[in-house]
Write an enzyme that holds these catalytic residues in place. Structure first.
Site, PDB file in Angstrom:
ATOM      1  N   LYS A 213       0.783  -1.475   0.008  1.00  0.00           N
ATOM      2  CA  LYS A 213       0.166  -0.057   0.016  1.00  0.00           C
ATOM      3  C   LYS A 213       0.754   1.216   0.021  1.00  0.00           C
ATOM      4  CE  LYS A 213      -3.944   0.098   2.571  1.00  0.00           C
ATOM      5  NZ  LYS A 213      -4.735   0.264   3.656  1.00  0.00           N
ATOM      6  N   GLU A 219      10.217  -5.968   4.017  1.00  0.00           N
ATOM      7  CA  GLU A 219      10.403  -7.143   3.316  1.00  0.00           C
ATOM      8  C   GLU A 219      10.003  -7.182   1.908  1.00  0.00           C
ATOM      9  OE1 GLU A 219       8.499  -8.253   7.422  1.00  0.00           O
ATOM     10  OE2 GLU A 219       8.527  -6.581   6.029  1.00  0.00           O
ATOM     11  N   GLY A 273      -5.252  -4.864   5.624  1.00  0.00           N
ATOM     12  CA  GLY A 273      -4.500  -6.051   4.948  1.00  0.00           C
ATOM     13  C   GLY A 273      -5.025  -7.414   4.957  1.00  0.00           C
ATOM     14  N   ARG A 274      -5.376  -7.824   6.084  1.00  0.00           N
ATOM     15  CA  ARG A 274      -5.807  -9.219   5.969  1.00  0.00           C
ATOM     16  C   ARG A 274      -7.271  -9.451   5.526  1.00  0.00           C
ATOM     17  NH1 ARG A 274      -5.222  -6.799  10.814  1.00  0.00           N
ATOM     18  NH2 ARG A 274      -6.789  -6.653  12.542  1.00  0.00           N
ATOM     19  N   GLU A 360      -4.727 -12.100  14.234  1.00  0.00           N
ATOM     20  CA  GLU A 360      -4.195 -10.626  14.045  1.00  0.00           C
ATOM     21  C   GLU A 360      -5.532  -9.793  14.467  1.00  0.00           C
ATOM     22  OE1 GLU A 360      -0.993  -9.324  11.221  1.00  0.00           O
ATOM     23  OE2 GLU A 360      -3.003  -8.389  10.398  1.00  0.00           O
ATOM     24  N   HIS A 391      -3.690 -38.133  10.619  1.00  0.00           N
ATOM     25  CA  HIS A 391      -2.459 -38.914  11.007  1.00  0.00           C
ATOM     26  C   HIS A 391      -1.285 -37.896  11.529  1.00  0.00           C
ATOM     27  CE1 HIS A 391      -3.914 -42.420   8.737  1.00  0.00           C
ATOM     28  NE2 HIS A 391      -4.392 -41.658   8.136  1.00  0.00           N
ATOM     29  N   LYS A 516       8.996  -5.306  14.596  1.00  0.00           N
ATOM     30  CA  LYS A 516       9.632  -4.397  13.194  1.00  0.00           C
ATOM     31  C   LYS A 516      10.262  -3.444  13.616  1.00  0.00           C
ATOM     32  CE  LYS A 516       5.541  -3.728  11.006  1.00  0.00           C
ATOM     33  NZ  LYS A 516       4.695  -3.400   9.791  1.00  0.00           N
TER      34      LYS A 516
END
Length: 568
Positions: A213, A219, A273-274, A360, A391, A516
């Site tokens: 954005k 990153e 964001g999510r 979050e 399993h 961060k």
């Protein structure tokens, strides 16, 4: 605005606390014997069936939870979200991801303005661009078609689009549209992720979508610069404009990076964001892979649940019921985790996405007014597709800790397989487990049953299953783009309902900031130590020791490196 009372101080909350004792005394075997109760705990909407009869709850429990919803002003909070009020108070923003999937003629307002035309302006731009790339009228710097896409983003810019991409890959309609194309996602700043993403790709046929954005995410921008170098090294710096596009609102930095601002696709600060997979964040890469028509069906599915969530009475409202039951399990029965168990390999990336959406959003310790909460909020979400999970971790779910489970099944497989002389087809084998596991958790296996089976006495304690372990089942009629959109929206709104009940802000994420900012200090130290041989200082003894070890054992890293890219 006057601070709101904590939900735990209300009478409905206290009534539910008192009600827990009655529920704890009643085993699910007894509850499941009540045919009328089971019928009342079955809900169908638009090709989706919810069965919550295996929850540790009675009809009276549900009535008490409805009272709790009233005390929390749930209806008003939902209306305020849909009307564009700034319910994300700590960031002074609206929460309008529902506008991203609204049809053209819908009205969704933010600060008095209908934002739907703006949304469709971007969607039309995406359709036009993706059509050109797919039909070969937009080509790379050497004239070759761009058949391979790498989407660069992290968090919500990665997990949501990856979930949808993975779910669509084996859908017959979507896979036909994707023939001859590849879509990859670069999220981690780890150079191994870069290596895996560019392995086997030719820069001449690769288009990179940079999703940020602000165009400042550390990153993402390092990965974007790495891929820019990969393209420039092979094709020259001028090729960047043909091989890289952006999903961003910072057009100045987009242009400075070397991307034509005309090839930047916007989204808005009312998109978290999510919750952004339905924005250009997800729609650009997904449309490039599958075509806009498939993605439009995904958006329509999400909108069908948005309408249902905003209008259906609470007792027939899928996200509301699921949210209330989650609050019941977490805050009253004391179960802090939830397993998301899709019996469809196509949904293998669903749990990781919902893990972010849920944890979050609701991993908060204070109320929306900043008051420390005397109650736990949020859930620990995890999951794997069945039968793989059986399993792996089902042992704990059956005989260890009690973990409420969401079983998600699909009636019609995306890719059916039939073999001669097999008593059931492959999908029936899968679904046999989908139907069996919830009953195994609910009923368990008793000492008496084991005795009748002549199990040796010394093994009886090991083979006893207590049962009384809650779950719910979601059965989807199919798993195309429309249903995938529905499933996404159900869980998004379920998470919002939980936050609305707990009285927290489910739409900020201050908890991700501290790590961060500390990483910035470490980054500066690593540069100073490598380039200027400065000693490690300003950290605690533990971190100092580890940093010194890291620097010593990676001393072969050059202080002023020449460009080196992965080579697989």
């Amino acid at each position: 605005m006057a601070p709101t009372a904590l939900i735990c101080d209300t009478q409905p909350w206290k009534d539910l606390k008192a009600h827990v004792g009655d529920i704890k005394k009643t085993h699910l075997r007894e509850l499941m014997a009540d045919t009328e109760r089971c019928k009342q705990m079955l809900l169908e909407f638009d090709g989706i069936t919810l069965d919550y009869s295996r929850q540790q709850a009675t009809v009276d429990t549900l009535k008490k939870l409805q009272k709790l919803a009233e005390a929390a002003h749930l209806k008003d909070k939902i209306e305020r979200m849909f009307s564009g009020e700034h319910i994300n108070s700590t960031e002074n923003r609206s929460v309008l991801h529902v506008a991203l999937r609204a049809p053209r003629d819908a009205v969704v307002k933010c600060d008095g303005k209908n934002v739907v035309p703006d949304v469709w302006k971007v969607l039309d731009q995406i359709k036009d661009f993706s059509d050109k790339v797919r039909n070969g009228s937009w080509v790379g710097a050497t004239g070759k078609p761009l058949t391979d896409v790498i989407s660069v983003g992290i968090g919500g810019s990665f997990l949501g689009p990856l979930f949808v991409h993975t779910a669509l890959q084996t859908d017959p309609e979507a896979s036909k549209q994707a023939k001859g194309r590849q879509l990859r996602f670069l999220a981690n700043v780890d150079p191994i992720d870069v290596a895996r993403n560019i392995a086997g790709l030719n820069p001449e046929t690769t288009l990179v979508v940079v999703v940020s954005k602000t165009f400042t995410t550390a990153e993402t921008m390092l990965n974007a610069r790495t891929l820019r170098t990969w393209i420039s090294k092979e094709l020259g710096p001028s090729a960047v404009a043909k091989h890289m596009v952006a999903v961003s609102t910072n057009l100045m930095l987009v242009e400075k990076f070397g991307i034509d601002p005309k090839n930047a696709f916007a989204f808005w600060d009312w998109v978290g964001g999510r919750y952004s997979v339905c924005s250009a964040v997800g729609v650009v890469p997904l449309s490039l892979q599958y075509g806009f028509s498939v993605v439009e069906k995904f958006l329509s599915g999400a909108w069908s649940i948005d309408k249902h969530f905003s209008s259906a009475p609470f007792e027939k409202n899928l996200p509301v019921l699921l949210g209330l039951l989650s609050v019941w399990n977490v805050s009253f029965l004391g179960y802090p985790a939830r397993a998301i168990l899709p019996y469809s390999q196509a949904l293998e990336k669903f749990a990781p996405h919902i893990q972010q959406v849920s944890m979050e959003s609701n991993g908060k310790g204070v109320s929306i007014d900043g008051v420390p909460l005397p109650l736990e909020t949020g859930e620990i979400d995890f999951g794997e597709p069945g039968t793989n999970g059986q399993h792996s971790f089902y042992q704990l779910i059956h005989q260890g800790r009690v973990i409420p489970c969401d079983f998600i099944g699909v009636i019609k497989s995306q890719q059916p397989v039939y073999l001669e002389e097999e008593i059931v087809n492959n999908h029936d084998e899968l679904m046999s487990n989908f139907f069996a596991q919830p009953d195994a958790l609910a009923y368990g296996k008793t000492h008496e049953q084991l005795l009748k089976e002549n199990v040796p006495d010394h093994l009886i304690p090991h083979k006893t299953f207590t049962g009384n372990r809650p779950s719910l089942s979601l059965l989807l009629s199919s798993l195309g783009a429309y249903k995938i959109g529905q499933l996404l929206a159900i869980y998004e709104h379920r998470v919002a309902v939980q936050g609305f009940i707990w009285g927290i802000n489910s739409f900020d994420q201050w908890g991700v900031e501290l790590g961060k900012s500390l990483a910035t200090q470490v980054r500066k130290q690593l540069h100073a130590s490598r380039a200027k041989k400065e000693p490690v200082q300003g950290f605690n003894p533990s971190t100092t020791t580890l940093l010194n070890k890291y620097l010593k054992e990676s001393s072969d890293v050059p202080a002023t490196p020449t460009t080196l890219l992965p080579n697989i």
